[in-house]
Design a protein around this motif. Structure first.
Motif, PDB file in Angstrom:
ATOM      1  N   ASP A  80      -2.666  32.917  40.276  1.00 51.09           N
ATOM      2  CA  ASP A  80      -1.496  32.529  41.069  1.00 51.09           C
ATOM      3  C   ASP A  80      -1.125  33.647  42.031  1.00 51.09           C
ATOM      4  OD1 ASP A  80      -0.416  34.424  39.392  1.00 51.09           O
ATOM      5  OD2 ASP A  80       0.934  33.058  38.345  1.00 51.09           O
TER       6      ASP A  80
ATOM      7  N   VAL B 279       1.791  23.934  39.982  1.00 49.04           N
ATOM      8  CA  VAL B 279       2.029  23.876  38.539  1.00 49.04           C
ATOM      9  C   VAL B 279       3.512  24.160  38.309  1.00 49.04           C
ATOM     10  CG1 VAL B 279       1.537  26.325  38.109  1.00 49.04           C
ATOM     11  CG2 VAL B 279       1.189  24.650  36.291  1.00 49.04           C
TER      12      VAL B 279
ATOM     13  N   LYS C  20       6.735  25.696  37.252  1.00 43.34           N
ATOM     14  CA  LYS C  20       7.256  26.972  36.766  1.00 43.34           C
ATOM     15  C   LYS C  20       8.753  26.960  36.986  1.00 43.34           C
ATOM     16  CE  LYS C  20       3.308  29.901  38.039  1.00 43.34           C
ATOM     17  NZ  LYS C  20       2.950  31.093  38.828  1.00 43.34           N
TER      18      LYS C  20
ATOM     19  N   ARG D 292       4.481  28.246  43.544  1.00 46.25           N
ATOM     20  CA  ARG D 292       4.087  27.433  42.399  1.00 46.25           C
ATOM     21  C   ARG D 292       2.603  27.078  42.436  1.00 46.25           C
ATOM     22  NH1 ARG D 292       6.022  22.591  43.047  1.00 46.25           N
ATOM     23  NH2 ARG D 292       5.733  21.930  40.905  1.00 46.25           N
TER      24      ARG D 292
ATOM     25  N   VAL E 109      -1.380  27.208  42.170  1.00 47.38           N
ATOM     26  CA  VAL E 109      -2.429  27.842  41.383  1.00 47.38           C
ATOM     27  C   VAL E 109      -3.738  27.648  42.137  1.00 47.38           C
ATOM     28  CG1 VAL E 109      -3.729  27.754  39.218  1.00 47.38           C
ATOM     29  CG2 VAL E 109      -1.237  27.490  39.199  1.00 47.38           C
TER      30      VAL E 109
ATOM     31  N   THR F 233      -5.103  20.900  31.325  1.00 49.13           N
ATOM     32  CA  THR F 233      -3.697  20.554  31.155  1.00 49.13           C
ATOM     33  C   THR F 233      -2.819  21.689  31.680  1.00 49.13           C
ATOM     34  OG1 THR F 233      -3.565  21.569  28.969  1.00 49.13           O
ATOM     35  CG2 THR F 233      -4.261  19.250  29.068  1.00 49.13           C
ATOM     36  N   PRO F 234      -1.578  21.390  32.070  1.00 47.45           N
ATOM     37  CA  PRO F 234      -0.667  22.453  32.515  1.00 47.45           C
ATOM     38  C   PRO F 234      -0.497  23.567  31.493  1.00 47.45           C
ATOM     39  CG  PRO F 234       0.229  20.300  33.069  1.00 47.45           C
ATOM     40  CD  PRO F 234      -0.986  20.040  32.227  1.00 47.45           C
TER      41      PRO F 234
ATOM     42  N   VAL G  54      -3.506  25.827  31.782  1.00 48.45           N
ATOM     43  CA  VAL G  54      -3.434  26.591  33.036  1.00 48.45           C
ATOM     44  C   VAL G  54      -2.436  27.743  32.896  1.00 48.45           C
ATOM     45  CG1 VAL G  54      -2.800  26.500  35.478  1.00 48.45           C
ATOM     46  CG2 VAL G  54      -4.135  24.636  34.465  1.00 48.45           C
ATOM     47  N   PHE G  55      -1.269  27.453  32.312  1.00 48.42           N
ATOM     48  CA  PHE G  55      -0.239  28.469  32.132  1.00 48.42           C
ATOM     49  C   PHE G  55      -0.763  29.598  31.237  1.00 48.42           C
ATOM     50  CE2 PHE G  55       3.705  29.973  29.916  1.00 48.42           C
ATOM     51  CZ  PHE G  55       4.307  30.528  31.029  1.00 48.42           C
TER      52      PHE G  55
END
Length: 285
Positions: free
Chosen positions: A12, A52, A54, A62, A64, A92-93, A96-97
């Motif tokens: 990011d 994504v 946040k 935001r 990615v 999935t989010p 990714v996070f």
């Protein structure tokens, strides 16, 4: 940039401004400048982006980023090969996070300086995956190893210092815990790391090299409560082989790692004082 995306899959703008787009004096380029560069690369087919959720950011912050077709080709030119599957980008989010947090951990260690040790290398989840089991042949004559002898950390890093003209390297496996973890999962992880060290697999590892002297495992939790519970659970597992040559199980919070990666922020499972804090490489007492 392309190699980082290849290794980490997702990054990011925070990672870009801390680790990629940095002036020679250590200051970051502006986010507007970074955004323009990334947009140009996306338009040319090197990268692709998606938003994504946040809670603390909005707009382009935001976004990615991950590799696109031309970016994968660029990695092949740089590295000679590219271990890449476009399906990895369809996550999935939550995944990714988690990946973004690992990228920030890498950036924290790679971009800061320590008085004694230097940061040598970071290994992504794909590269840090190891199997320490015996190799056998199946009916077709292909090499096989048991799935029960696998260690699958979220990443790994090596720190190095020179003592009397001799290189001393410490290998750190990173376990970034997503949430409160079942005790059986923790015990199984510790058991496998202990076996990996007992078998001496780290000494001439094809990925980590021949200079590793000590292996430590870093468990990183969301907060103090989860960290302390995780450490209590891990104490129930046998980690004696890991501890014999200076290795240890260390526990800290994500925020502490990001703000002071080389500082005394770690609790140690086999410390005589469970509240004492250690740096990454300090001897456990």
């Amino acid at each position: 940039l392309f190699v980082s995306l290849h290794d980490l899959v997702f990054i990011d703008v925070e990672y870009l401004e801390k680790y990629i787009f940095v002036h020679s004096d250590g200051k970051s380029y502006s986010r507007a400048w970074i955004s323009r560069q990334m947009k140009a690369l996306e338009e040319e087919g090197y990268i692709k982006s998606f938003p994504v959720a946040k809670a603390t950011t909005r707009g382009n912050d935001r976004l990615v980023y991950t590799l696109d077709t031309k970016g994968v080709q660029e990695v092949k030119e740089i590295l000679g090969e590219a271990d890449w599957d476009a399906r990895w980008t369809q996550r999935t989010p939550t995944y990714v996070f988690h990946s973004l947090r690992m990228s920030h951990i890498q950036a924290a260690y790679a971009s800061r300086k320590d008085e004694l040790f230097t940061f040598k290398e970071f290994f992504s989840e794909r590269r840090a995956f190891r199997n320490y089991g015996e190799v056998t042949k199946d009916k077709q004559g292909k090499d096989r190893q048991s799935s029960a002898t696998v260690i699958r950390p979220d990443g790994a890093l090596i720190l190095e210092r020179t003592v009397n003209d001799q290189k001393v390297q410490i290998l750190f496996f990173v376990e970034l815990e997503r949430s409160r973890q079942r005790i059986d999962v923790t015990l199984n992880k510790v058991r496998r790391y202990n076996e990996y060290v007992r078998k001496g697999t780290y000494k001439n590892d094809i990925v980590f090299g021949e200079e590793i002297k000590i292996v430590r495992v870093l468990f990183i939790s969301n907060n103090d409560t989860e960290r302390d519970q995780l450490m209590q659970n891990a104490k129930k597992a046998d980690s004696r082989e890991l501890e014999k040559n200076g290795g240890s199980l260390l526990f800290a919070t994500y925020d502490d790692v990001i703000s002071d990666p080389y500082g005394s922020i770690w609790k140690a499972a086999h410390s005589s004082d469970s509240e004492k804090l250690y740096s990454l490489y300090k001897r456990i007492e």
